[in-house]
Design an enzyme around this catalytic site. Sequence first.
Site, PDB file in Angstrom:
ATOM      1  N   SER A 125      45.023  48.034  31.507  1.00  0.00           N
ATOM      2  CA  SER A 125      43.565  47.981  31.401  1.00  0.00           C
ATOM      3  C   SER A 125      43.150  47.514  30.012  1.00  0.00           C
ATOM      4  CB  SER A 125      43.017  49.392  31.639  1.00  0.00           C
ATOM      5  OG  SER A 125      41.659  49.471  31.262  1.00  0.00           O
ATOM      6  N   TYR A 149      42.948  58.889  29.753  1.00  0.00           N
ATOM      7  CA  TYR A 149      43.229  57.797  30.699  1.00  0.00           C
ATOM      8  C   TYR A 149      43.828  56.593  29.965  1.00  0.00           C
ATOM      9  CZ  TYR A 149      42.405  53.594  33.450  1.00  0.00           C
ATOM     10  OH  TYR A 149      42.563  52.381  34.092  1.00  0.00           O
ATOM     11  N   LYS A 153      47.741  54.549  30.013  1.00  0.00           N
ATOM     12  CA  LYS A 153      48.035  53.110  30.166  1.00  0.00           C
ATOM     13  C   LYS A 153      48.889  52.614  28.988  1.00  0.00           C
ATOM     14  CE  LYS A 153      45.901  52.430  34.034  1.00  0.00           C
ATOM     15  NZ  LYS A 153      46.706  52.286  35.249  1.00  0.00           N
TER      16      LYS A 153
HETATM   17  P1  NAD Z   1      41.528  53.141  43.007  1.00  0.00           P
HETATM   18  O1  NAD Z   1      41.364  54.573  42.655  1.00  0.00           O
HETATM   19  O2  NAD Z   1      40.595  52.542  43.981  1.00  0.00           O
HETATM   20  O3  NAD Z   1      43.028  52.884  43.527  1.00  0.00           O
HETATM   21  C1  NAD Z   1      44.125  53.662  43.092  1.00  0.00           C
HETATM   22  C2  NAD Z   1      44.832  54.160  44.337  1.00  0.00           C
HETATM   23  O4  NAD Z   1      45.991  54.909  43.966  1.00  0.00           O
HETATM   24  C3  NAD Z   1      43.963  55.074  45.189  1.00  0.00           C
HETATM   25  O5  NAD Z   1      43.936  54.578  46.502  1.00  0.00           O
HETATM   26  C4  NAD Z   1      44.662  56.442  45.116  1.00  0.00           C
HETATM   27  O6  NAD Z   1      44.524  57.161  46.328  1.00  0.00           O
HETATM   28  C5  NAD Z   1      46.095  56.042  44.812  1.00  0.00           C
HETATM   29  N1  NAD Z   1      46.879  57.026  44.056  1.00  0.00           N
HETATM   30  C6  NAD Z   1      46.538  57.687  42.923  1.00  0.00           C
HETATM   31  N2  NAD Z   1      47.531  58.472  42.524  1.00  0.00           N
HETATM   32  C7  NAD Z   1      48.557  58.309  43.407  1.00  0.00           C
HETATM   33  C8  NAD Z   1      49.858  58.869  43.524  1.00  0.00           C
HETATM   34  N3  NAD Z   1      50.322  59.769  42.656  1.00  0.00           N
HETATM   35  N4  NAD Z   1      50.635  58.490  44.577  1.00  0.00           N
HETATM   36  C9  NAD Z   1      50.163  57.586  45.480  1.00  0.00           C
HETATM   37  N5  NAD Z   1      48.943  57.037  45.412  1.00  0.00           N
HETATM   38  C10 NAD Z   1      48.152  57.394  44.388  1.00  0.00           C
HETATM   39  O7  NAD Z   1      41.518  52.307  41.662  1.00  0.00           O
HETATM   40  P2  NAD Z   1      41.433  50.732  41.421  1.00  0.00           P
HETATM   41  O8  NAD Z   1      40.118  50.442  40.845  1.00  0.00           O
HETATM   42  O9  NAD Z   1      41.899  50.021  42.618  1.00  0.00           O
HETATM   43  O10 NAD Z   1      42.501  50.617  40.251  1.00  0.00           O
HETATM   44  C11 NAD Z   1      43.852  50.308  40.515  1.00  0.00           C
HETATM   45  C12 NAD Z   1      44.628  50.404  39.206  1.00  0.00           C
HETATM   46  O11 NAD Z   1      44.045  49.509  38.268  1.00  0.00           O
HETATM   47  C13 NAD Z   1      44.612  51.771  38.548  1.00  0.00           C
HETATM   48  O12 NAD Z   1      45.887  52.008  37.991  1.00  0.00           O
HETATM   49  C14 NAD Z   1      43.565  51.643  37.458  1.00  0.00           C
HETATM   50  O13 NAD Z   1      43.823  52.491  36.388  1.00  0.00           O
HETATM   51  C15 NAD Z   1      43.737  50.184  37.058  1.00  0.00           C
HETATM   52  N6  NAD Z   1      42.508  49.595  36.496  1.00  0.00           N
HETATM   53  C16 NAD Z   1      41.327  49.693  37.169  1.00  0.00           C
HETATM   54  C17 NAD Z   1      40.167  49.148  36.634  1.00  0.00           C
HETATM   55  C18 NAD Z   1      38.843  49.291  37.329  1.00  0.00           C
HETATM   56  O14 NAD Z   1      37.817  49.218  36.662  1.00  0.00           O
HETATM   57  N7  NAD Z   1      38.801  49.468  38.641  1.00  0.00           N
HETATM   58  C19 NAD Z   1      40.228  48.481  35.396  1.00  0.00           C
HETATM   59  C20 NAD Z   1      41.446  48.388  34.738  1.00  0.00           C
HETATM   60  C21 NAD Z   1      42.595  48.957  35.294  1.00  0.00           C
HETATM   61  C1  WQD Z   2      29.961  48.660  31.941  1.00  0.00           C
HETATM   62  C2  WQD Z   2      28.716  48.629  31.064  1.00  0.00           C
HETATM   63  C3  WQD Z   2      28.037  50.784  30.194  1.00  0.00           C
HETATM   64  C4  WQD Z   2      27.109  52.545  34.061  1.00  0.00           C
HETATM   65  C5  WQD Z   2      35.403  51.062  32.438  1.00  0.00           C
HETATM   66  C6  WQD Z   2      36.580  51.754  31.832  1.00  0.00           C
HETATM   67  C7  WQD Z   2      37.692  50.770  31.594  1.00  0.00           C
HETATM   68  C8  WQD Z   2      38.022  50.000  32.875  1.00  0.00           C
HETATM   69  C9  WQD Z   2      36.797  49.388  33.470  1.00  0.00           C
HETATM   70  C10 WQD Z   2      39.790  51.174  34.023  1.00  0.00           C
HETATM   71  C11 WQD Z   2      28.845  49.541  29.840  1.00  0.00           C
HETATM   72  C12 WQD Z   2      26.988  50.225  31.151  1.00  0.00           C
HETATM   73  C13 WQD Z   2      27.488  51.655  33.072  1.00  0.00           C
HETATM   74  C14 WQD Z   2      25.758  52.973  34.121  1.00  0.00           C
HETATM   75  C15 WQD Z   2      25.270  51.577  32.229  1.00  0.00           C
HETATM   76  N1  WQD Z   2      38.568  50.863  33.890  1.00  0.00           N
HETATM   77  N2  WQD Z   2      26.585  51.187  32.179  1.00  0.00           N
HETATM   78  N3  WQD Z   2      24.891  52.458  33.209  1.00  0.00           N
HETATM   79  O1  WQD Z   2      32.975  51.295  30.504  1.00  0.00           O
HETATM   80  O2  WQD Z   2      33.216  48.785  30.327  1.00  0.00           O
HETATM   81  O3  WQD Z   2      34.923  50.097  31.513  1.00  0.00           O
HETATM   82  O4  WQD Z   2      35.802  50.403  33.650  1.00  0.00           O
HETATM   83  O5  WQD Z   2      40.715  50.845  33.337  1.00  0.00           O
HETATM   84  O6  WQD Z   2      38.793  51.509  31.168  1.00  0.00           O
HETATM   85  O7  WQD Z   2      36.183  52.339  30.606  1.00  0.00           O
HETATM   86  O8  WQD Z   2      32.746  49.822  32.566  1.00  0.00           O
HETATM   87  O9  WQD Z   2      31.255  49.743  34.498  1.00  0.00           O
HETATM   88  O10 WQD Z   2      31.482  51.917  33.236  1.00  0.00           O
HETATM   89  O11 WQD Z   2      30.300  50.021  32.186  1.00  0.00           O
HETATM   90  O12 WQD Z   2      24.436  51.165  31.435  1.00  0.00           O
HETATM   91  O13 WQD Z   2      25.382  53.784  34.976  1.00  0.00           O
HETATM   92  O14 WQD Z   2      27.617  49.153  31.821  1.00  0.00           O
HETATM   93  O15 WQD Z   2      27.428  51.382  29.108  1.00  0.00           O
HETATM   94  O16 WQD Z   2      28.201  48.888  28.804  1.00  0.00           O
HETATM   95  P1  WQD Z   2      33.403  50.030  31.098  1.00  0.00           P
HETATM   96  P2  WQD Z   2      31.440  50.436  33.208  1.00  0.00           P
END
Ligand code: NAD
Ligand code: WQD
Length: 339
Positions: A125, A149, A153
Site C-alpha cells: 500500500s 495497519y 505492510k
Molecule cells: P477487502 O477487505 O475487500 O479484501 C480482503 C479479503 O481478505 C476479504 O475478502 C477478507 O474476507 C479476506 N481475509 C482477511 N483476512 C483473511 C484471512 N486471515 N484468511 C483468509 N481471508 C482473509 O480489501 P481490498 O480492498 O480488496 O484489499 C485487498 C488487499 O489490498 C489488502 O491486503 C489491503 O490491505 C490492500 N490494499 C487495499 C487498498 C484499498 O484502499 N482498498 C489500498 C492499498 C492496499
Molecule cells: C481520501 C481523501 C480524506 C473520507 C486510505 C488508507 C490507505 C489505503 C487507501 C489501504 C482523504 C478524504 C475521506 C471522508 C473525506 N488503504 N475523505 N471524507 O486516507 O488516502 O487512504 O485508503 O492500504 O492506506 O489510508 O483514503 O478514501 O480514506 O481518503 O474528506 O468521509 O478523502 O481526508 O483526503 P486515504 P480515503
Amino acid sequence: MNTILVTGGLGFIGSHTVIDLVKQGYSVIIVDNLSNASAKVLPVLEELSQKKIPFYPVDIREKKELEKIFQEHQIDAVIHFAGLKAVGESVQKPLSYYDNNLISTITLLEVMEEYSVRKLVFSSSATVYGEPEKMPLLETDLTGATSPYGRTKLWIEQILQDLCDANDAWDVVALRYFNPLGAHKSGDLGEDPKGIPNNLAPYITQVGVGKLEKLHVFGNDYPTSDGTCVRDYIHVLDLAAGHRAAITYLEKEHCRYEIFNLGSGSGFSVLEMIKSFEKAIGKEIPFVVDSRRAGDIPVSYADTKKAEDKLGWKVQKTIDEMCADAWRWQKKHPDGFEP
Ligand code: NAD
Ligand code: WQD
C-alpha cells in the site's frame, strides 16, 4: 504458469482481479475467510466469467487447511490480498492487525515453501510512504508507516525481502496501491464496505443513494489548490490488470524481489472528486467541511515509471469512469451483496 491461488479473492480488489485472470485464461482458486466479504460474491464471479471457480472458505492462518489446498491443486503462483485494511480500526485493535496480517502471510509463505511454490504477488500500500516530503512517490523513497495497519505492510515487505535474500528460488512482487475505486462494468461487482465507509468513494456513493445524509470533508486548509487533500485514485479494473501484468512479469523474469507503485500518477482533490461524482450521479452531493482527520497527509501521488517500464502497465481509465462505475454498482445494489 496457469494456476493462481488468490487469497482474499472475494474482497474488493481480489474479486475484480479474479475476473481479469479468468478472462485471460488462468485457472484461479480462491481462499477467503469471509471476514470482510460476502459468500454471494462467488456466484457473481462465476456468472461474469462463465467459469466454475474453486473456493475455500478458510482462514489462511489455519496451516493444515491451507496445506490441503496446496495438496489438491498444482499451484504455480499466489496473489496475496487477504488481510485487514482499515487504518483507524488498526489503531484501536493493533493485535488483531498484527495477528491477522502477519501470521497469515508467514503461514502462507511457509506452506508455499513446503510445496515449492515460490512466486508471489503481494498487496502492499502507498501507506508505507508515511509522511512523505516530496511528490511524486518513488519506490526507492523513504518508508515509515504511521499506523499498525501500515506497519504490517512495511514489515511484510521486509519479510519478503529477507526471504528472497535467503533463497534465490523465490520471486516476489510487492505492489503498492494508491487509492482504488470503481467497479465492474456490469454494476454487479463492486466495493461493499461493512458499516459506515472509511474511504471517500463509497462514502460519496452512499450519500448518493440516500443511505448517508452528507459527506464530511476532512479539512479545507491544506496547502493544495482548493485546500482539500489530493490523492492518486486508480480504477479497480486497472489495478486488476496490474496484477495480471505482475504475474506475466513473474513468468518471464527471475526478478527476486521487486516493488512497484500502482497508481495513475495524477492527483485529484476531495472537491474535484465530489464534482466528478456529481456528474456521474446527476445531482449535487451535500457536504460539510469538518476538521482535518488525524493521520491524513496533504498530498499523495505515485511515480509510475517503474511499472510502465518493467511491467508494461499503465492506467487506462479516467476519474470520470471510476466515479461512473462506482456509482453504477451502488445504484444497482444500494445495500451491497447482503440486502
Ligand atoms: P477487502 O477487505 O475487500 O479484501 C480482503 C479479503 O481478505 C476479504 O475478502 C477478507 O474476507 C479476506 N481475509 C482477511 N483476512 C483473511 C484471512 N486471515 N484468511 C483468509 N481471508 C482473509 O480489501 P481490498 O480492498 O480488496 O484489499 C485487498 C488487499 O489490498 C489488502 O491486503 C489491503 O490491505 C490492500 N490494499 C487495499 C487498498 C484499498 O484502499 N482498498 C489500498 C492499498 C492496499
Ligand atoms: C481520501 C481523501 C480524506 C473520507 C486510505 C488508507 C490507505 C489505503 C487507501 C489501504 C482523504 C478524504 C475521506 C471522508 C473525506 N488503504 N475523505 N471524507 O486516507 O488516502 O487512504 O485508503 O492500504 O492506506 O489510508 O483514503 O478514501 O480514506 O481518503 O474528506 O468521509 O478523502 O481526508 O483526503 P486515504 P480515503
